[in-house]
Scaffold this active site. Sequence first.
Site, short mmCIF file in Angstrom:
data_model
loop_
_atom_site.label_atom_id
_atom_site.label_comp_id
_atom_site.label_asym_id
_atom_site.label_seq_id
_atom_site.Cartn_x
_atom_site.Cartn_y
_atom_site.Cartn_z
N SER A 148 6.17 -3.28 7.44
CA SER A 148 7.23 -3.73 6.55
C SER A 148 8.49 -4.06 7.35
O SER A 148 8.45 -4.89 8.25
CB SER A 148 7.47 -2.68 5.47
OG SER A 148 8.25 -3.19 4.42
N GLU A 243 1.41 -9.98 -2.10
CA GLU A 243 2.72 -9.60 -1.57
C GLU A 243 3.75 -10.71 -1.72
O GLU A 243 3.48 -11.87 -1.40
CB GLU A 243 2.62 -9.29 -0.07
CG GLU A 243 1.72 -8.14 0.28
CD GLU A 243 2.01 -7.64 1.68
OE1 GLU A 243 3.20 -7.48 2.03
OE2 GLU A 243 1.05 -7.42 2.43
N HIS A 273 1.27 -4.56 -0.49
CA HIS A 273 2.13 -4.38 0.68
C HIS A 273 1.71 -3.14 1.47
O HIS A 273 1.52 -2.06 0.91
CB HIS A 273 3.58 -4.26 0.20
CG HIS A 273 4.60 -4.21 1.27
ND1 HIS A 273 4.86 -5.27 2.10
CD2 HIS A 273 5.46 -3.22 1.64
CE1 HIS A 273 5.83 -4.95 2.93
NE2 HIS A 273 6.21 -3.70 2.68
#
Length: 301
Positions: A148, A243, A273
Amino acid sequence: MSKEQRAALRAELRRAPQPEGPRSIEELRAGFRALMAQMRIPDGIRTKTTELGPRPALLVEPAGPDPAPRPGTILYFHGGSFLLGSPETALCLTANLVVRTKIRALSLDYRLAPEHPFPAAVEDCLAAYRALLDAGEDPGRIVLAGDSAGGGLTVTTCLAARDAGLPLPAAIVAFSPGLDATRTGESVDSKAGDDPFFTRDGLERSGALYLAGQDPRHPLLSPAVHADPAGLPPMLLQVGTDELLLDDSTRMAERARAAGVDVVLDVTADVPHVFQAYSGSLDEADQALDRAALFLTQHVR
């Protein structure tokens, strides 16, 4: 079985209660810790708190009857929108990479916004990488990995290292990286009904806390659309089709290829995600981690 697992995970994430009204940073951080504490951490590791450059870090090493690690270091950057998270919240990911590669990992506790907005995180990650080099680590045996926001930091740290004239690491592995603070990717809107974690409004609110007034077009904020990746090491970008950040990876891969960088874009259907965190309950997570481990071991000298 895998299709059923994906469907079950999607339903579970959508059933999760959503708090009403805005939450404080402290509440968000506590919620993220609680979420990540549910993830499975594999056996076969040992951990130790340490320091890397000016920041704390968590050393994750293989353990067991033959604990000697392979030469090399995975320098890991955790996720959390630059606001949340720690080496402990990412342990399910670092531990899985260590178990699969037998290479030690150092997971960095970089400074978080809003207390420390951009470029604090990049500065800390670059300082950690420089500390490994100053300690005599061969850059050909260092890999940057992250998820991320931390996935984005793998790329921006390499850009900062290149611009500082440092030798670059052997490779980059990024899980669902955040690589575009301008939020101009088509997927930010087209995947709005699929992503169980993010909304455009949420991304813009968290992004504003990290940017603190900086231009989102800065190359270290939006490398997928505004950086020159020439000279970067081989990179593996893993992302799911559910996502909002899907196009962060697809555009980064296209930009890197155009600059002559070796890049593997690894897209998995119908997963959320940082789906790799669901190792042990989602086949795609374990398969993706296997591919990431193979990529790492192929590139570490």
